[in-house]
Design a protein around this motif. Structure first.
Motif, PDB file in Angstrom:
ATOM      1  N   GLY A 251       8.189   9.085 -54.456  1.00 36.58           N
ATOM      2  CA  GLY A 251       7.276   9.040 -55.021  1.00 36.58           C
ATOM      3  C   GLY A 251       5.995   8.266 -54.324  1.00 36.58           C
ATOM      4  N   ALA A 252       6.006   7.672 -53.016  1.00 34.43           N
ATOM      5  CA  ALA A 252       4.899   7.190 -52.421  1.00 34.43           C
ATOM      6  C   ALA A 252       4.291   8.303 -51.799  1.00 34.43           C
ATOM      7  N   ARG A 253       4.975   9.293 -51.438  1.00 35.17           N
ATOM      8  CA  ARG A 253       4.167  10.437 -50.746  1.00 35.17           C
ATOM      9  C   ARG A 253       3.311  11.339 -51.833  1.00 35.17           C
ATOM     10  N   ALA A 254       4.026  11.284 -53.184  1.00 33.29           N
ATOM     11  CA  ALA A 254       3.544  12.077 -54.071  1.00 33.29           C
ATOM     12  C   ALA A 254       2.524  11.427 -54.932  1.00 33.29           C
ATOM     13  N   GLY A 255       2.161  10.142 -54.403  1.00 26.96           N
ATOM     14  CA  GLY A 255       1.249   9.327 -55.001  1.00 26.96           C
ATOM     15  C   GLY A 255       1.208   8.796 -56.404  1.00 26.96           C
ATOM     16  N   VAL A 256       2.568   8.464 -56.729  1.00 26.23           N
ATOM     17  CA  VAL A 256       3.043   8.257 -58.340  1.00 26.23           C
ATOM     18  C   VAL A 256       3.533   6.746 -58.344  1.00 26.23           C
ATOM     19  N   SER A 257       3.786   6.137 -59.504  1.00 25.75           N
ATOM     20  CA  SER A 257       4.389   4.878 -59.335  1.00 25.75           C
ATOM     21  C   SER A 257       5.844   5.184 -58.955  1.00 25.75           C
ATOM     22  N   ARG A 258       6.404   3.758 -58.775  1.00 24.53           N
ATOM     23  CA  ARG A 258       7.654   3.616 -58.260  1.00 24.53           C
ATOM     24  C   ARG A 258       8.880   4.178 -59.347  1.00 24.53           C
ATOM     25  N   GLY A 259       8.413   4.139 -60.623  1.00 26.13           N
ATOM     26  CA  GLY A 259       9.359   4.600 -61.606  1.00 26.13           C
ATOM     27  C   GLY A 259       9.136   6.032 -61.851  1.00 26.13           C
ATOM     28  N   ALA A 260       7.992   6.544 -61.527  1.00 32.96           N
ATOM     29  CA  ALA A 260       7.879   8.083 -61.933  1.00 32.96           C
ATOM     30  C   ALA A 260       8.782   9.114 -61.642  1.00 32.96           C
ATOM     31  N   PRO A 261       9.544   8.857 -60.308  1.00 32.46           N
ATOM     32  CA  PRO A 261      10.436   9.956 -59.870  1.00 32.46           C
ATOM     33  C   PRO A 261      11.545   9.839 -60.824  1.00 32.46           C
ATOM     34  N   TYR A 262      12.040   8.411 -61.454  1.00 30.64           N
ATOM     35  CA  TYR A 262      13.264   8.397 -62.182  1.00 30.64           C
ATOM     36  C   TYR A 262      13.009   8.861 -63.655  1.00 30.64           C
ATOM     37  N   ARG A 263      11.833   9.289 -64.033  1.00 29.61           N
ATOM     38  CA  ARG A 263      11.383   9.839 -65.245  1.00 29.61           C
ATOM     39  C   ARG A 263      11.667  11.400 -65.121  1.00 29.61           C
ATOM     40  N   HIS A 264      11.684  11.944 -63.948  1.00 23.95           N
ATOM     41  CA  HIS A 264      12.084  13.439 -63.833  1.00 23.95           C
ATOM     42  C   HIS A 264      13.054  13.713 -63.191  1.00 23.95           C
ATOM     43  N   PHE A 265      13.873  12.603 -62.509  1.00 22.20           N
ATOM     44  CA  PHE A 265      15.102  12.994 -61.707  1.00 22.20           C
ATOM     45  C   PHE A 265      15.988  11.806 -61.884  1.00 22.20           C
ATOM     46  N   ALA A 266      17.325  11.948 -62.354  1.00 28.91           N
ATOM     47  CA  ALA A 266      18.207  10.736 -62.548  1.00 28.91           C
ATOM     48  C   ALA A 266      18.667  10.075 -61.250  1.00 28.91           C
ATOM     49  N   ASP A 267      18.559  10.697 -60.142  1.00 31.31           N
ATOM     50  CA  ASP A 267      18.676  10.216 -58.845  1.00 31.31           C
ATOM     51  C   ASP A 267      18.545  10.933 -57.854  1.00 31.31           C
ATOM     52  N   LYS A 268      18.718  10.817 -56.599  1.00 28.80           N
ATOM     53  CA  LYS A 268      18.284  11.663 -55.235  1.00 28.80           C
ATOM     54  C   LYS A 268      18.891  12.975 -55.607  1.00 28.80           C
ATOM     55  N   GLU A 269      20.359  12.910 -55.639  1.00 25.85           N
ATOM     56  CA  GLU A 269      21.098  14.128 -55.886  1.00 25.85           C
ATOM     57  C   GLU A 269      20.575  15.107 -56.745  1.00 25.85           C
ATOM     58  N   SER A 270      20.028  14.821 -57.853  1.00 28.45           N
ATOM     59  CA  SER A 270      19.291  15.704 -58.851  1.00 28.45           C
ATOM     60  C   SER A 270      18.058  16.337 -58.410  1.00 28.45           C
ATOM     61  N   LEU A 271      17.393  15.433 -57.589  1.00 29.88           N
ATOM     62  CA  LEU A 271      16.281  16.014 -57.134  1.00 29.88           C
ATOM     63  C   LEU A 271      16.313  17.039 -56.031  1.00 29.88           C
ATOM     64  N   LEU A 272      17.335  16.612 -54.921  1.00 28.56           N
ATOM     65  CA  LEU A 272      17.840  17.569 -54.035  1.00 28.56           C
ATOM     66  C   LEU A 272      18.383  18.942 -54.438  1.00 28.56           C
ATOM     67  N   THR A 273      19.047  18.845 -55.663  1.00 20.64           N
ATOM     68  CA  THR A 273      19.607  19.943 -56.459  1.00 20.64           C
ATOM     69  C   THR A 273      18.394  20.663 -56.917  1.00 20.64           C
ATOM     70  N   ALA A 274      17.434  20.302 -57.354  1.00 16.51           N
ATOM     71  CA  ALA A 274      16.048  20.926 -57.785  1.00 16.51           C
ATOM     72  C   ALA A 274      15.533  21.617 -56.740  1.00 16.51           C
ATOM     73  N   VAL A 275      15.557  20.944 -55.459  1.00 14.76           N
ATOM     74  CA  VAL A 275      14.774  21.599 -54.292  1.00 14.76           C
ATOM     75  C   VAL A 275      15.856  22.761 -53.739  1.00 14.76           C
ATOM     76  N   ALA A 276      16.837  22.646 -53.876  1.00 11.90           N
ATOM     77  CA  ALA A 276      17.832  23.766 -53.320  1.00 11.90           C
ATOM     78  C   ALA A 276      17.703  24.920 -54.464  1.00 11.90           C
ATOM     79  N   SER A 277      17.748  24.657 -55.578  1.00  8.83           N
ATOM     80  CA  SER A 277      17.473  25.648 -56.658  1.00  8.83           C
ATOM     81  C   SER A 277      16.391  26.270 -56.409  1.00  8.83           C
ATOM     82  N   GLU A 278      15.186  25.703 -56.221  1.00  8.15           N
ATOM     83  CA  GLU A 278      13.637  26.316 -55.934  1.00  8.15           C
ATOM     84  C   GLU A 278      13.719  27.235 -54.802  1.00  8.15           C
ATOM     85  N   ALA A 279      14.584  26.663 -53.637  1.00  9.29           N
ATOM     86  CA  ALA A 279      14.700  27.466 -52.307  1.00  9.29           C
ATOM     87  C   ALA A 279      15.355  28.653 -52.791  1.00  9.29           C
ATOM     88  N   TRP A 280      16.561  28.813 -53.453  1.00 12.29           N
ATOM     89  CA  TRP A 280      17.131  30.055 -53.895  1.00 12.29           C
ATOM     90  C   TRP A 280      16.366  30.845 -54.741  1.00 12.29           C
TER      91      TRP A 280
END
Length: 191
Positions: free
Chosen positions: A37-66
């Motif tokens: 969130g800090a690197r993206a320049g958004v509020s602390r809560g913003a990542p949680y509005r898009h991803f339930a947790d770190k694992e779901s964020l990493l899953t999205a990153v891996a999916s995009e790579a595939w």
């Protein structure tokens, strides 16, 4: 004026890009929702509005790579300028390049997500289907899966050994490129 949907999509994209950058710099351990969130320049809560947790964020990153790998393999497959062996060589080399250039991302792509793996499995499956279509050009539909599995697992092993420093010309007298050439030659001879 930017719509709410466009703003949400832009924030999600910024979060994914920040997560990928952190992953590339320091591996899975370096990725935290707070730092993303800090690197993206958004509020602390913003990542949680898009991803339930770190694992779901990493899953999205891996999916995009595939998805990117799949798009590259699809472009190879539809190329009329390359022969089937050239397409296969380029597809295998492309996968190895991901491991060389982005080893943390590569490991993530081949790790079973702790959350819902559906998106990664679907994206990897599409990529693998494109790869199998290239293999089928060489050996036919009947044998494509068997040879495809041999090629994919071999490329994964080559990549893993190279990234870990265990595939050296001093030890083995060969390189990843030579191994790919050998694999393609063997499969092409069968076709």
């Amino acid at each position: 004026m930017v719509s709410r949907e466009e703003s949400a999509a832009s924030t999600r994209r910024a979060l994914l890009d920040a997560a990928a950058a952190l992953l590339g710099a320091g591996g899975v351990e370096a990725v935290t929702l707070r730092e993303v969130g800090a690197r993206a320049g958004v509020s602390r809560g913003a990542p949680y509005r898009h991803f339930a947790d770190k694992e779901s964020l990493l899953t999205a990153v891996a999916s995009e790579a595939w998805e990117r790998v799949g798009a590259d393999v699809s472009a190879l497959r539809s190329s009329s300028e390359l022969s089937a062996p050239e397409k296969l060589r380029a597809a295998l080399s492309g996968l190895i390049a991901v491991g060389r250039e982005q080893p943390h991302l590569y490991r993530l792509m081949f790790t079973q997500p702790s959350g819902d793996p559906t998106a990664v499995v679907r994206a990897a499956g599409r990529s693998q289907d494109e790869f199998l279509a290239i293999v089928a050009e060489l050996v036919g539909e009947k044998d494509a899966r068997r040879y495809g599995a041999l090629l994919m697992t071999s490329a994964h092993g080559v990549t893993s050994m190279e990234v870990s420093g265990h595939l050296t010309t001093e030890k083995w007298g060969t390189s990843a490129e030579e191994l790919v050439e050998m694999l393609v030659g063997l499969v092409a001879a069968e076709g």
